[in-house]
Design a protein around this motif. Structure first.
Motif: not given
Length: 492
Positions: A188-195, A256-264, A272-280
């Protein structure tokens, strides 16, 4: 009549074994130390100076800390972002590290059940069949022989070795539950941090793109001015240098943007190719005005790594009991009821046996094992205390970070205000004919750079809030049950 006698004998044998087992349970003792939880930490503060700085509302808008508030189970809702809430819950449901931790808990629970089985009577079954020849000369005879019947055995556990082993196994299972909570907190902490990192990168990219527009406009004006002789080649080189330097800001931010997306995506259990998080966007988050801060004595009951270290200490304590029980005799009752035949004769055989075994001389092995278990307990105790100290230091570091990052944000705000005032004066001077368009563009460029600095300072404040909540344990208790939908969090 024979069947009745058989059933009576069978019941007699079983009753004797079970009666002896019950007597042992009622009279048996448990050697070794009874576990006692460590006392509360002697520390009453994390960092006195930082606590005093953050214990009241501040003019710079920094979050204050509230010792009376408690952390919510869904702690990320501090930022008031429904989009963030949806992504965090998706990660909780799909994260593979949590799946592995869940399976490990199930494995540990089965180990408890397996250890507990030793306290129950062990009932088995045996059967033999064959042919044999008996007698000599004319009196020889060949016949079929067989025997069949149940066996029952029970270790009376007079000195509690089995019960201590169950205690040790249960403590080991508790370790796995706390490790699940730690993994839950990390996810949960990593998700919030990456977002937040994703939102920050996008905001800085927008600011840099605006800065590059200004740089290119500036370069075009200088090149035009040179045509009319009002600018030199040095002016052009300077404008080109500014543009080139600012262009170097984009690739790291894009990374930084792309790495955060992939991490999420990975945190949510997807490629990363199967689900793309929203653009926060940074506008998706709201910095809380107050952050819950538990006192140090409560920290030891909240952080999963501290609780795991305590469960390890409990397991080490129980291991001392196991090693101590091995120094004492073991009493086992066993019974057998057999229906056997040899030739034409059929009979029922039964027996009850009590076996007492104990060490007399083993070369010092058992005593060495016990001393080693005591040493292992001391290791676990030192590890527990070290884990607690490290956690206190982490919270103190974050509190100082909140204080200093608030100062940084306030300074960046002043820099932005000054840049905007300079831009306004330059624009007014240009309209009045007292300033060149280059002066206006330079002021715009300074404003964009100040804006980038402010974005970074605000990002640091968001990350401070995340780090403080995680350092305090993030209300990760019973996370395993909550993930399975079997429990709701209770107030601490």
């Amino acid at each position: 009549m024979k069947t009745a006698r058989l059933n009576h004998a069978r019941r007699t044998a079983l009753a004797a074994v079970l009666g002896g087992a019950t007597l042992a349970l009622l009279t048996g003792c448990m050697v070794g130390p009874d576990y006692q939880r460590p006392g509360d930490t002697m520390s009453t503060h994390y960092d006195t100076g930082a606590e005093q700085q953050l214990d009241h509302p501040r003019a710079d808008g920094a979050p204050r800390v509230d010792f009376d508030a408690t952390i919510d189970a869904d702690w990320w809702m501090l930022f008031h972002s429904p989009r963030l809430d949806a992504v965090v819950k998706k990660a909780i449901d799909g994260n593979l590290d949590l799946d592995a931790a869940s399976a490990t808990i199930a494995q540990a629970d089965e180990a408890i059940a397996a250890a507990g089985g030793a306290l129950q009577p062990q009932v088995g079954f045996g059967a033999q069949a064959g042919r044999q020849r008996t007698g000599f000369g004319a009196g020889r005879a060949t016949s079929n022989v067989y025997s069949v019947g149940p066996t029952v055995s029970f270790d009376l556990d007079l000195f509690g070795g089995t019960r201590r082993r169950i205690e040790e196994t249960t403590a080991a299972a508790d370790i796995q539950r706390h490790r699940f909570d730690a993994a839950y907190l990390t996810v949960t902490g990593d998700v919030v941090t990456q977002a937040i990192q994703l939102a920050s990168a996008r905001a800085q990219i927008d600011a840099v793109n605006d800065l590059l527009v200004t740089d290119r406009h500036n370069l075009a004006l200088v090149q035009g001015a040179k045509t009319y002789g009002s600018a030199t080649r040095g002016d052009i080189a300077l404008a080109q240098s500014q543009l080139a330097q600012d262009e170097t800001l984009l690739p790291p931010l894009a990374q930084q943007r792309d790495t955060a997306k992939h991490a999420l995506s990975v945190l949510a259990g997807q490629g990363p190719a199967d689900w793309v998080p929203p653009d926060f966007d940074l506008a998706d988050f709201k910095l809380p005005s107050a952050l819950p801060l538990s006192v140090p004595s409560e920290l030891a009951r909240q952080r999963p790594d501290i609780l795991a270290a305590e469960s390890q200490l409990h397991a080490a304590s129980a291991a001392i009991g196991v090693a101590t029980a091995d120094l004492y005799p073991h009493l086992q009752l066993s019974g057998a009821l057999t229906q056997a035949s040899a030739g034409t004769g059929v009979g029922t055989l039964w027996g009850i046996v009590g076996a007492l075994t104990g060490p007399i001389f083993d070369g010092g092995t058992l005593q060495a094992n016990r001393r080693a278990s005591v040493d292992a307990y001391q290791v676990s105790l030192a590890n527990y205390r070290q884990t607690l100290l490290v956690s206190l230091g982490q919270v103190a570091d974050v509190l100082q970070g909140i204080d200093h990052d608030a100062e940084e944000y306030a300074a960046q705000g002043r820099a932005l205000d000054a840049a905007e005032a300079s831009l306004q004066l330059s624009q007014e001077g240009f309209r009045a004919g007292d300033a060149s368009v280059l002066a206006v563009l330079d002021a715009q460029r300074a404003r964009q750079r100040a804006l980038i600095g402010q974005i970074r300072a605000r990002t640091a404040q968001y990350l401070d809030a995340v780090q403080l909540t995680v350092a305090l344990g993030g209300r990760s208790d019973k996370a395993f049950l909550r993930r399975a939908g079997e429990a709701t969090p209770t107030a601490p």
